[in-house]
Design a protein around this motif. Structure first.
Motif, mmCIF file in Angstrom:
data_model
loop_
_atom_site.group_PDB
_atom_site.id
_atom_site.type_symbol
_atom_site.label_atom_id
_atom_site.label_comp_id
_atom_site.label_asym_id
_atom_site.label_seq_id
_atom_site.Cartn_x
_atom_site.Cartn_y
_atom_site.Cartn_z
ATOM 1 N N TYR A 53 21.014 -28.975 -42.104
ATOM 2 C CA TYR A 53 20.000 -27.974 -41.714
ATOM 3 C C TYR A 53 20.624 -26.830 -40.928
ATOM 4 O O TYR A 53 19.959 -26.166 -40.131
ATOM 5 C CB TYR A 53 18.836 -28.619 -40.958
ATOM 6 N N TRP A 54 21.874 -26.553 -41.164
ATOM 7 C CA TRP A 54 22.588 -25.482 -40.469
ATOM 8 C C TRP A 54 22.455 -24.177 -41.242
ATOM 9 O O TRP A 54 23.289 -23.805 -42.060
ATOM 10 C CB TRP A 54 24.041 -25.864 -40.305
ATOM 11 N N GLU B 139 25.460 -21.301 -37.292
ATOM 12 C CA GLU B 139 25.597 -22.599 -37.979
ATOM 13 C C GLU B 139 26.274 -22.419 -39.331
ATOM 14 O O GLU B 139 27.185 -23.162 -39.708
ATOM 15 C CB GLU B 139 24.219 -23.237 -38.158
ATOM 16 N N GLY C 20 15.018 -25.835 -37.666
ATOM 17 C CA GLY C 20 15.844 -26.242 -36.532
ATOM 18 C C GLY C 20 15.489 -27.626 -36.033
ATOM 19 O O GLY C 20 14.348 -28.081 -36.164
ATOM 20 N N GLY C 21 16.503 -28.302 -35.519
ATOM 21 C CA GLY C 21 16.283 -29.635 -34.965
ATOM 22 C C GLY C 21 16.326 -30.735 -36.014
ATOM 23 O O GLY C 21 16.526 -31.893 -35.697
ATOM 24 N N HIS D 87 27.353 -31.395 -28.375
ATOM 25 C CA HIS D 87 26.542 -30.249 -27.931
ATOM 26 C C HIS D 87 25.990 -30.570 -26.543
ATOM 27 O O HIS D 87 25.550 -31.706 -26.295
ATOM 28 C CB HIS D 87 25.349 -30.018 -28.868
ATOM 29 N N TRP E 242 9.987 -29.304 -31.638
ATOM 30 C CA TRP E 242 11.320 -29.710 -31.161
ATOM 31 C C TRP E 242 11.839 -28.782 -30.073
ATOM 32 O O TRP E 242 12.563 -29.203 -29.156
ATOM 33 C CB TRP E 242 12.305 -29.826 -32.327
ATOM 34 N N TRP F 125 14.407 -20.867 -33.402
ATOM 35 C CA TRP F 125 15.215 -20.867 -32.166
ATOM 36 C C TRP F 125 16.226 -19.724 -32.140
ATOM 37 O O TRP F 125 16.440 -19.083 -31.108
ATOM 38 C CB TRP F 125 15.936 -22.200 -31.993
ATOM 39 N N TRP G 278 24.287 -24.730 -29.428
ATOM 40 C CA TRP G 278 24.284 -24.102 -30.744
ATOM 41 C C TRP G 278 23.823 -22.663 -30.618
ATOM 42 O O TRP G 278 24.182 -21.828 -31.431
ATOM 43 C CB TRP G 278 23.446 -24.888 -31.758
ATOM 44 N N ASN H 230 23.955 -34.157 -27.401
ATOM 45 C CA ASN H 230 23.780 -34.792 -28.697
ATOM 46 C C ASN H 230 25.055 -34.588 -29.510
ATOM 47 O O ASN H 230 25.862 -33.700 -29.213
ATOM 48 C CB ASN H 230 22.538 -34.290 -29.432
ATOM 49 N N ASP I 234 26.377 -34.295 -33.451
ATOM 50 C CA ASP I 234 26.089 -34.187 -34.892
ATOM 51 C C ASP I 234 27.075 -35.040 -35.668
ATOM 52 O O ASP I 234 28.250 -35.150 -35.281
ATOM 53 C CB ASP I 234 26.248 -32.727 -35.351
ATOM 54 N N LYS J 51 30.552 -23.185 -33.745
ATOM 55 C CA LYS J 51 29.277 -23.928 -33.628
ATOM 56 C C LYS J 51 28.706 -23.846 -32.219
ATOM 57 O O LYS J 51 27.498 -24.024 -32.031
ATOM 58 C CB LYS J 51 29.528 -25.388 -34.014
ATOM 59 N N HIS K 224 16.843 -34.512 -29.079
ATOM 60 C CA HIS K 224 17.776 -34.339 -30.212
ATOM 61 C C HIS K 224 18.355 -35.668 -30.660
ATOM 62 O O HIS K 224 19.546 -35.832 -30.835
ATOM 63 C CB HIS K 224 18.836 -33.295 -29.865
#
Ligand code: GAL
Length: 405
Positions: free
Chosen positions: A18-19, A24, A50-51, A126, A175, A234, A254, A285, A287, A323, A363
């Motif tokens: 979802y980037w 991203e 986002g999220g 992150h 989110w 966002w 991010w 968080n 990824d 990122k 997240h």
């Protein structure tokens, strides 16, 4: 110099992610380029939102219909749910060759294993308890003074508003509401209370005065937002800071990827600073990417190459530079990273030692999805309901969590 060795057979990976924002996409391009240099092809399966809530819903439907992607983004305890379904490729061979157990902090490695086997590859760390402040506005209305407590924060909001700026830039999505509330709660109750409330889900901590005060601050913050806030993505809220329309955004780093993509420099164009009350703590968080079982040998080779690249030093440096996160490998030099990344890494190490490193519930790092979903709903309903009091929100949040368990 990228590896020029081409595999015996080129494979293909289809990657669900979802980037989709500027920063991203720039960071993902690093991976796509490296895969192509290894001779494999990349099919992009981007799910905007986002999220990642929407992306995870789409992933579930694809797997249930027997059509999983080669790889998908994922984070946190939900990896165990996928492990239980026995649909994930075991990555121990790549992990052994890459010495992942020696490379990764143990607590991070364990999140990405199921029954002791690697089933996901972490790519970053992150930090989420950040304020992103437009430097020119801070200098103009606040004498360049970064607020370090909540009274100072709201005084800054008043000064920015009086000068004609949007005080607080936000996107009204569940989110994002949860992300901002999480940092206010941490900054109000502190890490020990956060641990009891949001990690241990202790009802007394959930029903505490600290939670009510956090909800009061969250509602007060709403009065400094602009009319375009509902539904804003966002990265468009970050753009309002970049363009000097708004003074502050609270968001994970991010957001720094958007400043970087816009050529902005920390300390000159913007300031990164811990949310008031959270200077000595670190909500995080990580990824990661899961690989799904595959029948084709060539495509399995491509998955193995993808996993190897994700934790390679070269990718870790180039990807995280774009990122906004810090490398998940502590041995990657931060020489090329900016002051915000260097502060993040030093705070990450201090928080790890001082036990103030907090997994983010907004997240996917602290709860199962059905519990974090209940938190999202309670927080967003309070945020959008001008009649609901902070006391009522506190009660509703505690009961929503209790019934989601
Ligand atoms: C987070 C994710 C980040 C970024 C952000 C906005 O959950 O970890 O990489 O994508 O959402 O979408």
């Amino acid at each position: 110099m990228a590896a020029l060795s081409f595999p015996v057979h080129a494979g293909e990976v289809e990657v669900l992610h979802y980037w989709t924002s500027g920063g991203e996409a720039a960071s993902l391009k690093v991976l796509q380029k490296m895969m192509s240099e290894e001779g494999h092809s990349w099919t992009d399966f981007a799910v905007a939102g986002g999220g990642g809530e929407t992306a995870m819903t789409v992933l579930k439907s694809r797997v249930i219909s027997g059509n999983p992607p080669s790889s998908s983004m994922i984070a946190g305890p939900e990896i165990q749910n996928w492990g239980e379904l026995d649909v994930l490729a075991n990555m121990d061979e790549v992990a052994k060759a890459g010495k992942w157990n020696a490379l990764l902090p143990e607590n991070i490695a364990d999140i990405h294993k199921y029954e002791g086997h690697y089933v996901a590859v972490p790519v970053n760390v992150h930090r989420i308890n950040w304020m992103w402040i437009n430097k020119a506005i801070l200098d103009e209305v606040n004498g360049g003074k970064v607020p370090t407590d909540w009274d100072g924060f709201f005084a800054f909001m008043d000064n920015a508003t009086k000068a004609g700026y949007i005080g607080f830039s936000h996107g009204g999505q569940d989110w994002q509401d949860a992300t901002v509330f999480e940092q206010i709660a941490l900054g109000t109750g502190g890490t020990q209370w956060y641990q009891k409330a949001f990690i241990e889900l202790d009802q007394d901590a959930l029903k505490s005065d600290e939670m009510t005060q956090a909800f009061e601050r969250f509602k007060k913050l709403k009065s400094y937002m602009d009319s375009g806030m509902p539904g804003r993505d966002w990265n468009l809220a970050t753009a309002q800071i970049i363009e000097g329309k708004a003074a502050v955004q609270i968001m994970g780093d991010w957001a720094k990827g958007e400043f970087t993509a816009a050529g902005k420099v920390p300390g000159e164009d913007y300031v990164c600073a811990a949310v008031p009350g959270t200077t000595d703590s670190f909500t995080f968080n990580v990824d990661a990417f899961m690989m799904f079982n595959n029948q084709s040998k060539d495509n399995i080779d491509a998955q193995k190459t993808l996993a190897k690249l994700l934790l390679s030093k070269d990718f870790q440096e180039e990807f995280n530079l774009r990122k906004g996160s810090i490398p998940v490998r502590p041995d990657v030099s931060l020489e090329r990273f900016d002051s915000c990344a260097k502060l993040s890494m030093s705070d990450f190490k201090a928080a790890s030692i001082n036990k103030t490193l907090m997994p983010s519930f907004s997240h996917a790092m602290a709860m199962q999805p059905e519990v974090s979903g209940a938190v999202y709903d309670a927080v967003t309903n309070f945020f959008n309901n001008n009649e609901q009091t902070a006391e009522q929100a506190t009660e509703k949040l505690a009961s929503a969590i209790a019934s989601a368990l």
